[in-house]
Design a protein around this motif. Structure first.
Motif, PDB file in Angstrom:
ATOM      1  N   THR A  97      24.190   9.210  79.722  1.00 10.79           N
ATOM      2  CA  THR A  97      24.759   8.483  78.587  1.00 10.79           C
ATOM      3  C   THR A  97      23.960   8.630  77.297  1.00 10.79           C
ATOM      4  N   GLY A  98      22.655   8.905  77.413  1.00  6.41           N
ATOM      5  CA  GLY A  98      21.844   8.901  76.194  1.00  6.41           C
ATOM      6  C   GLY A  98      20.976  10.108  75.961  1.00  6.41           C
ATOM      7  N   GLY A  99      20.902  11.030  76.926  1.00  6.63           N
ATOM      8  CA  GLY A  99      20.007  12.166  76.786  1.00  6.63           C
ATOM      9  C   GLY A  99      20.550  13.267  75.888  1.00  6.63           C
ATOM     10  N   THR A 100      19.649  14.126  75.428  1.00  3.51           N
ATOM     11  CA  THR A 100      20.078  15.313  74.698  1.00  3.51           C
ATOM     12  C   THR A 100      20.629  16.325  75.693  1.00  3.51           C
ATOM     13  N   GLU A 101      21.330  17.321  75.200  1.00  3.13           N
ATOM     14  CA  GLU A 101      21.860  18.342  76.092  1.00  3.13           C
ATOM     15  C   GLU A 101      20.730  19.075  76.800  1.00  3.13           C
ATOM     16  N   GLU A 102      19.641  19.294  76.097  1.00  2.00           N
ATOM     17  CA  GLU A 102      18.494  19.970  76.708  1.00  2.00           C
ATOM     18  C   GLU A 102      17.885  19.113  77.815  1.00  2.00           C
ATOM     19  N   GLN A 103      17.762  17.809  77.589  1.00  3.69           N
ATOM     20  CA  GLN A 103      17.226  16.914  78.614  1.00  3.69           C
ATOM     21  C   GLN A 103      18.135  16.881  79.842  1.00  3.69           C
ATOM     22  N   ARG A 104      19.433  16.890  79.613  1.00  3.68           N
ATOM     23  CA  ARG A 104      20.368  16.906  80.738  1.00  3.68           C
ATOM     24  C   ARG A 104      20.227  18.197  81.547  1.00  3.68           C
ATOM     25  N   ARG A 105      20.170  19.322  80.863  1.00  3.39           N
ATOM     26  CA  ARG A 105      20.042  20.612  81.562  1.00  3.39           C
ATOM     27  C   ARG A 105      18.740  20.696  82.336  1.00  3.39           C
ATOM     28  N   ASP A 106      17.687  20.101  81.793  1.00  4.61           N
ATOM     29  CA  ASP A 106      16.373  20.188  82.426  1.00  4.61           C
ATOM     30  C   ASP A 106      16.269  19.294  83.654  1.00  4.61           C
ATOM     31  N   TRP A 107      16.785  18.065  83.566  1.00 14.10           N
ATOM     32  CA  TRP A 107      16.531  17.073  84.609  1.00 14.10           C
ATOM     33  C   TRP A 107      17.680  16.842  85.583  1.00 14.10           C
ATOM     34  N   LEU A 108      18.924  16.834  85.107  1.00 19.91           N
ATOM     35  CA  LEU A 108      20.029  16.425  85.973  1.00 19.91           C
ATOM     36  C   LEU A 108      20.222  17.311  87.207  1.00 19.91           C
ATOM     37  N   PRO A 109      20.124  18.643  87.107  1.00 20.07           N
ATOM     38  CA  PRO A 109      20.267  19.446  88.331  1.00 20.07           C
ATOM     39  C   PRO A 109      19.220  19.109  89.382  1.00 20.07           C
ATOM     40  N   ARG A 110      18.022  18.790  88.946  1.00 18.40           N
ATOM     41  CA  ARG A 110      16.956  18.455  89.894  1.00 18.40           C
ATOM     42  C   ARG A 110      17.150  17.058  90.485  1.00 18.40           C
ATOM     43  N   LEU A 111      17.728  16.153  89.696  1.00 15.78           N
ATOM     44  CA  LEU A 111      18.083  14.846  90.241  1.00 15.78           C
ATOM     45  C   LEU A 111      19.195  14.977  91.269  1.00 15.78           C
ATOM     46  N   ALA A 112      20.191  15.806  90.955  1.00 21.82           N
ATOM     47  CA  ALA A 112      21.354  15.964  91.838  1.00 21.82           C
ATOM     48  C   ALA A 112      20.974  16.568  93.185  1.00 21.82           C
ATOM     49  N   SER A 113      20.004  17.470  93.191  1.00 26.05           N
ATOM     50  CA  SER A 113      19.597  18.131  94.431  1.00 26.05           C
ATOM     51  C   SER A 113      18.621  17.293  95.249  1.00 26.05           C
ATOM     52  N   GLY A 114      18.016  16.299  94.602  1.00 24.79           N
ATOM     53  CA  GLY A 114      16.986  15.513  95.276  1.00 24.79           C
ATOM     54  C   GLY A 114      15.601  16.108  95.137  1.00 24.79           C
ATOM     55  N   GLU A 115      15.503  17.209  94.400  1.00 26.09           N
ATOM     56  CA  GLU A 115      14.177  17.784  94.145  1.00 26.09           C
ATOM     57  C   GLU A 115      13.306  16.770  93.410  1.00 26.09           C
TER      58      GLU A 115
END
Length: 385
Positions: A97-115
């Motif tokens: 809801t509040g992150g930049t596109e770069e922050q989303r690309r950096d963190w969300l895939p790793r959150l989704a995988s459980g890494e």
């Protein structure tokens, strides 16, 4: 998600929970830990990213779909859902809801995988449901930010790889203004995690205090970049509204399990040569619990539809969370009563759920905070005098 795909996900989760997790509930409660094989299975099933958009590696469930998943998750110990709840909920939603596109690309895939496991660092000793008194501060030092303060009862903080820390960036701003959010990775100098809290219930779900002593983070750690400066309260409110609908659904799932436990016990426990299910006072307790469950489920589904439509993301989530968390407490209390002395004994599921359910009326905003939100939405300016 395609309805057939959602049905497959729900069926897989239901089978996993009832066959693999339920037999381990007593062990999880006694050892205050979820076994590694269960954690690995949750990652493999995509549960660490069910609410994260598909473009970032998640399942991308809508709220209406998410609550149906939460109904299934509520069937067992809340410690299971807690493993990945913050990644999908209050912590992951900070970035969604509040992150930049770069922050989303950096963190969300790793959150989704459980890494990566994320935590939501909002609550303080003197700032819980109302963050307007939040005292953790962040000041600029060149291009960096330096953060000082403490957080309390932070879920998953003992194993978090990153904490979304809410800090006051404008000390002169009144109330809930002047608050921003920062990404603080584990291992950052000055970041300390206290010992795990010893709670009444929900063993296996870890919380602890977080201490920040001159924690220095770069400018790009500010969630949302410069556009996110002083918008931390807005971000927190949005994340908490999402979380309230999810928690309400979790309570409905737990109520369903408690009803089943009550029905099974009443059908097999005998007094005076016949099952206690034949006693009308027992029937009354079960009827009340079944009715509560129906009402909670209907409320959550309706609120989720409105949330997805964007027509109500304030009052509805609070009403659902308020009703469902109070409702599951009533159902748990009746379940213990139906079990009699057995319901007060460790190792009996309803005793454990009785302890577990109590927390739902406190986190994601207490029942009293939900009452305030609901009333203010209904009354408007009149509620403020």
């Amino acid at each position: 998600m395609d309805p057939s795909d959602l049905a497959d996900v729900l069926a897989s989760v239901r089978t996993f929970i009832r066959n693999e997790v339920v037999p381990l509930e007593e062990k999880i409660d006694a050892e205050d830990a979820v076994p590694p094989e269960i954690v690995a299975a949750c990652k493999a099933m995509g549960l660490y990213g069910f609410a994260i958009p598909e473009e970032h590696g998640g399942l991308g469930l809508s709220m209406t779909e998410e609550v149906q998943l939460a109904f299934e998750l509520g069937w067992t110990t809340p410690a299971l859902r807690s493993l990945f709840g913050t990644n999908n909920g209050i912590a992951g939603q900070v970035l969604i809801t509040g992150g930049t596109e770069e922050q989303r690309r950096d963190w969300l895939p790793r959150l989704a995988s459980g890494e990566v496991t994320a935590s939501f660092g909002l609550t303080e000793a003197d700032a819980g449901s109302d963050p307007s008194t939040l005292s953790t501060s962040a000041r600029r030092d060149g291009t960096d930010w330096v953060i000082n303060g403490s957080k309390r009862y932070i879920t998953n903080s003992p194993l978090a790889d990153v904490i979304m820390v809410f800090a006051r960036t404008d000390p002169d701003a009144p109330g809930n203004r002047g608050i921003s959010t920062f990404l603080v990775p584990a291992g950052t100098p000055g970041l300390g995690i206290g010992p795990r809290d010893h709670k009444m219930g929900q063993f296996g779900a870890w919380t602890a205090d977080v201490h920040l002593d001159d924690v220095r983070v770069p400018a790009d750690a500010l969630v949302g970049g410069e556009d996110g400066l002083h918008r931390g309260f807005v971000t927190a409110a949005r994340c908490l509204a999402h979380g309230r609908v999810h928690i309400a659904a979790l309570c409905v799932g737990m109520a369903a399990r408690l009803v089943q436990e009550s029905v099974e016990f009443a059908s097999t426990r005998e007094q005076g040569g016949k099952a206690i299910a034949s006693f009308q006072l027992i029937q009354g307790l079960i009827a009340d619990s079944v009715t509560d469950h129906y009402a909670g489920r209907a409320t959550v589904l309706e609120v989720a539809r409105a949330y997805d439509a964007g027509t109500d993301r304030i009052q509805g989530p609070s009403a659902a969370k308020y009703f469902a968390s109070e409702m599951v407490g009533r159902v748990a209390d009746r379940a213990v009563q139906i079990h009699g002395g057995a319901g007060y004994m460790r190792g009996v599921p309803v005793e454990r759920f009785y302890r577990d359910a109590r927390l739902f009326r406190i986190y994601e905003g207490t029942s009293q905070i939900q009452q305030v939100i609901i009333a203010r939405q209904a009354l408007g300016k009149a509620a403020r005098g």
